[in-house]
Design a protein around this motif. Structure first.
Motif, mmCIF file in Angstrom:
data_model
loop_
_atom_site.group_PDB
_atom_site.id
_atom_site.type_symbol
_atom_site.label_atom_id
_atom_site.label_comp_id
_atom_site.label_asym_id
_atom_site.label_seq_id
_atom_site.Cartn_x
_atom_site.Cartn_y
_atom_site.Cartn_z
ATOM 1 N N ASN A 288 0.825 -1.199 0.000
ATOM 2 C CA ASN A 288 0.000 0.000 0.000
ATOM 3 C C ASN A 288 0.866 1.259 0.000
ATOM 4 O O ASN A 288 1.832 1.359 0.761
ATOM 5 N N THR A 289 0.524 2.193 -0.841
ATOM 6 C CA THR A 289 1.164 3.500 -0.838
ATOM 7 C C THR A 289 0.546 4.328 0.281
ATOM 8 O O THR A 289 -0.644 4.638 0.245
ATOM 9 N N VAL B 90 -3.866 2.278 -2.141
ATOM 10 C CA VAL B 90 -3.570 3.447 -1.316
ATOM 11 C C VAL B 90 -4.236 3.374 0.053
ATOM 12 O O VAL B 90 -5.367 2.900 0.196
ATOM 13 N N VAL B 91 -3.510 3.858 1.056
ATOM 14 C CA VAL B 91 -4.077 4.104 2.380
ATOM 15 C C VAL B 91 -3.779 5.562 2.729
ATOM 16 O O VAL B 91 -2.843 6.160 2.198
ATOM 17 N N THR B 92 -4.590 6.127 3.607
ATOM 18 C CA THR B 92 -4.378 7.514 3.992
ATOM 19 C C THR B 92 -4.833 7.757 5.420
ATOM 20 O O THR B 92 -5.404 6.881 6.066
ATOM 21 N N ILE B 93 -4.570 8.983 5.885
ATOM 22 C CA ILE B 93 -4.943 9.376 7.242
ATOM 23 C C ILE B 93 -5.990 10.476 7.157
ATOM 24 O O ILE B 93 -5.869 11.403 6.354
ATOM 25 N N VAL B 94 -7.014 10.381 7.996
ATOM 26 C CA VAL B 94 -8.005 11.452 8.119
ATOM 27 C C VAL B 94 -8.128 11.802 9.597
ATOM 28 O O VAL B 94 -7.870 10.970 10.467
ATOM 29 N N ASP B 95 -8.522 13.037 9.871
ATOM 30 C CA ASP B 95 -8.646 13.419 11.281
ATOM 31 C C ASP B 95 -9.824 12.729 11.952
ATOM 32 O O ASP B 95 -9.771 12.379 13.129
#
Length: 204
Positions: A116-117, A135-140
């Motif tokens: 995963n990017t 893809v993975v990401t961060i959210v608040d």
């Protein structure tokens, strides 16, 4: 549950904004395990030998750390292929914070590991997703279990959404979301742990 493979913090890309600024690996108790890796060192051959001996299982690659480096400080693709081959009988996935296009593509083309990017916000996630990467990401904060923004679908990490869920029991024990290749969505995570505030500052 499952098997995890860790590399030392020196493997992390120097431009990773989370390095020393809220990285998952800096949280206790993970940091104690990470420090042990720094003391003993990482060997792709040793990791591959261990993985080949194990019965088929879920394997989380680079639970902390990133792709091993060669003597020039670049990604050691030989080492990556050794571990990738060793994961043939396993369900393996991992995470990399590298931003170089050629490295991201190389990771995506691994045969047995879904790499995963890792991105730091929705804008970065959308750009990587449009490039055809996992893809993975961060959210608040999760707005919902699943949502869309600017044509991209995001799915909240089930482990963070539902008490009692683990990576191994994600998707009812089938392949976890992060282990599904060429999926049509980005997996989102909320920052947690003792360095949560630092992460929120980075992703703003």
């Amino acid at each position: 549950g499952g098997i995890s493979v860790k590399t030392d913090s020196n493997s992390c890309p120097p431009d990773c904004p989370l390095k020393n600024e809220g990285c998952f690996g800096d949280n206790w108790p993970m940091v104690t395990h990470w420090n042990k890796v720094a003391e003993t060192g990482y060997s792709a051959s040793d990791a591959a030998f261990f993985l080949k001996k194990q019965s088929p299982d879920f394997v989380r690659i680079f639970e902390v750390g990133d792709a091993p480096k060669d003597s020039d400080g670049d990604v050691d693709w030989r080492a990556m292929r050794i571990v990738d081959t060793a994961c043939k009988k396993h369900t393996a996935w991992g995470y990399s914070h590298h931003t170089e296009a050629e490295v991201r593509v190389g990771m995506h083309e691994l045969k047995n590991i879904v790499m995963n990017t890792s991105t730091n916000n929705l804008s970065e996630a959308a750009e990587a997703f449009d490039a055809g990467l996992d893809v993975v990401t961060i959210v608040d904060k999760f707005p919902a279990k699943s949502w869309r923004k600017d044509g991209v679908r995001y799915v909240a990490c089930p482990k963070q959404m539902t008490e009692g869920i683990t990576c191994k029991s994600c998707c009812n024990g089938n392949t976890p979301l992060c282990g599904i290749k060429d999926r049509g969505y980005v997996v989102a995570f909320e920052p947690d742990g003792t360095r949560k505030k630092a992460v929120l500052t980075v992703i703003q």
